[in-house]
Design a protein around this motif. Structure first.
Motif, mmCIF file in Angstrom:
data_model
loop_
_atom_site.group_PDB
_atom_site.id
_atom_site.type_symbol
_atom_site.label_atom_id
_atom_site.label_comp_id
_atom_site.label_asym_id
_atom_site.label_seq_id
_atom_site.Cartn_x
_atom_site.Cartn_y
_atom_site.Cartn_z
ATOM 1 N N ILE A 243 0.843 -1.210 0.000
ATOM 2 C CA ILE A 243 0.000 0.000 0.000
ATOM 3 C C ILE A 243 0.874 1.255 0.000
ATOM 4 N N PRO A 246 2.664 1.700 -3.994
ATOM 5 C CA PRO A 246 1.776 1.131 -5.017
ATOM 6 C C PRO A 246 2.326 1.316 -6.430
ATOM 7 N N ARG A 283 -4.939 -4.591 -5.128
ATOM 8 C CA ARG A 283 -5.833 -3.809 -4.271
ATOM 9 C C ARG A 283 -5.829 -2.366 -4.789
ATOM 10 N N LEU A 285 -6.293 1.361 -4.888
ATOM 11 C CA LEU A 285 -6.438 2.270 -3.745
ATOM 12 C C LEU A 285 -7.545 3.285 -4.041
ATOM 13 N N VAL A 290 -10.391 -0.525 -1.821
ATOM 14 C CA VAL A 290 -9.198 -0.579 -0.974
ATOM 15 C C VAL A 290 -9.253 -1.727 0.041
#
Ligand SMILES: Cc1cc2nc3c(=O)[nH]c(=O)nc-3n(C[C@H](O)[C@H](O)[C@H](O)COP(=O)(O)OP(=O)(O)OC[C@H]3O[C@@H](n4cnc5c(N)ncnc54)[C@H](O)[C@@H]3O)c2cc1C
Length: 469
Positions: A243, A246, A283, A285, A290
């Motif tokens: 995260i 990214p 994933r 964002l 998220v």
């Protein structure tokens, strides 16, 4: 449009050719080492030491020579210890440590994680029943329930923990889980951490095994802390790192009405050490996605600054992923997947793909030279579902390979079901000498596995992703 069961190996895709000869391929993943035997040794040693602690504190002697109630209580103590030990092993299995995951694959690690969870739930049930029998034989059922659930504060906490584990067990039962969204089940099942934490104090301060034995207590606390660190650093550290660093959506290219390629780029691609045939948890964002990492296979061998996935819209999240705006940040966790390249090298390949299962097959083909002579059986229900066809043909062309599209419902196939051993032998006469990778739905994997076994292929030569969600 490809014809049903038409072999082909001509034509070349200019963009693909550039990719095949790209001078700056991403670095290959590190070698995993003997992680499986190490982990097995640790797990067995932990169980043996746990039983040893119980025996050392007179557990076995009590079963043999104690009163009826004492024997039940001692059995309850053992099953309580084992329930926690097995749960800790299960949690460690889901920690996704790089070496272990690369050695056995995330699918197998998570499958074992599930078995450990089921075993821990069973042991916990036996622990509760045997302890209740022991106490109620002394003071009656009502008094036993009251004493074991609330009179003592640590027991009250343990009761809440046990209820948490009961909830996790119930939502994990197949017929209930089928009705829950993956994310709902996933986030509820994380309650296991809270449940174990709540049960921890009653083990340490009330049980005869740790309350009066500082060495055993130190051992138990050390193992619990080790597993916690493993999960924090490996499982959650990996997610947080993805995260914080990214990748960015460079392009989304529709392939048909339901599928698209999503190309991600950025300076961090090379740090992933991703390889063809692997998959990663994507994933995006964005506000809606998220909380939803979804697994997708790499569909073209990664370069130093670009990695490609092919996504089919199956449900809400994948539908949104096929429409991500350029510039969207996407956390890429992984890559995951066994060291398949090393296992396949030097062998002739049979690659079987169903639907979007072609994604890892497509990228794997890039990794092999003409000696692999890859035969790709590409199963699709409709011709419109076939994707990356030109790329596959170009790759097969340069590798002495063949692409065999098999299109239509099984009952409608004019040339027969490719997973009938006779049809398979006719399509791939040297099938038994090859090594197979099968990617697709579980029923297709099952049919292909049975067929390849009937054709004389050894089970160890048939690679596929086990269902783990
Ligand atoms: C190892 C692996 C590799 C995959 N590679 C590809 C690929 O290259 N291209 C592609 O289009 N699809 C791939 N899939 C399938 C893809 O992950 C699912 O289609 C996607 O997660 C569906 O999510 P959804 O919310 O759109 O649909 P839903 O309707 O929510 O789910 C559809 C199905 O996907 C399962 N699923 C949902 N979320 C997850 C999750 N986070 N983890 C695991 N399973 C989940 C559900 O149990 C259900 O069976 C792969 C799956 C796995 C396990």
């Amino acid at each position: 449009m490809p014809e049903q069961q038409t072999e082909t190996g001509s034509g070349r895709h200019p963009r693909l050719t550039a990719r095949i000869h790209h001078p700056q391929r991403a670095r290959r993943p590190r070698h995993p080492g003997p992680a499986l035997s190490d982990a097995l040794t640790f797990a067995i040693a932990f169980i043996v030491v746990t039983i040893g602690i119980w025996v050392r504190h007179g557990g076995w002697d009590t079963i043999v020579a104690g009163s009826w109630a004492e024997a039940w209580e001692s059995a309850g103590a053992l099953t309580g210890l084992l329930a926690t030990a097995v749960a800790l092993i299960g949690i460690a299995l889901a920690a996704r440590t790089h070496r272990f995951e690369r050695a056995i694959g995330l699918d197998r690690a998570l499958l074992w994680h599930r078995w450990m969870g089921e075993t821990a739930a069973l042991l916990l049930a036996i622990h509760i029943i045997t302890t209740l029998v022991a106490y109620s034989s002394r003071e009656g059922l009502a008094a036993a329930i009251s004493e074991l659930t609330g009179e003592e504060q640590y027991m009250a906490l343990a009761t809440v923990g046990a209820l948490g584990m009961l909830l996790i067990t119930v939502i994990s039962l197949g017929f209930i889980r089928r009705h829950l969204a993956y994310e709902t089940w996933y986030y509820i099942h994380l309650l296991i951490y809270a449940s174990l934490a709540l049960a921890f104090a009653h083990e340490i301060f009330l049980g005869t095994d740790f309350a009066f034995d500082p060495l055993a207590r130190a051992f138990w606390i050390a193992v619990t802390a080790f597993v916690l660190c493993l999960v924090l650093v490996s499982r959650w550290g990996r997610a947080i790192r993805s995260i914080v660093r990214p990748l960015t959506v460079l392009a989304v290219t529709p392939l048909n009405d339901v599928a698209a390629t999503v190309e991600l780029g950025g300076r961090n691609v090379t740090d992933l050490r991703a390889a063809a045939g692997q998959f990663a948890l994507l994933r995006p964002l964005t506000r809606k996605l998220v909380w939803q990492p979804h697994p997708y296979s790499i569909s073209a061998a990664p370069t130093v600054d670009r990695i490609r996935f092919t996504i089919k819209a199956l449900g809400g999240a994948s539908e949104m992923m096929t429409h991500l705006p350029v510039g969207t940040k996407v956390a890429v966790e992984g890559p995951y997947g066994t060291k398949i390249y090393e296992q396949l090298r030097g062998r002739k390949l049979l690659l079987i793909a169903g639907g979007v299962g072609i994604a890892p097959v497509r990228s794997l083909m890039e990794d092999f030279g003409p000696d692999a002579e890859p035969v790709v059986i590409y199963r699709a229900r409709r011709a419109a579902e076939i994707v990356h066809y030109d790329e596959l043909v170009a790759l097969a062309d340069t590798r002495n390979g063949r692409i065999i599209p098999v299109v239509g419902r099984t009952s409608d196939l004019a040339d027969g079901n490719p997973f009938d051993p006779d049809v398979m032998q006719a399509l791939v006469p040297d099938v038994a000498e090859r090594i197979a990778v099968v990617c697709g739905s579980q029923p297709m994997i099952h049919a292909a596995f049975q067929c390849l076994r009937a054709c004389g292929m050894a089970p160890a030569d048939i690679h596929f992703e086990r269902i783990w969600w």
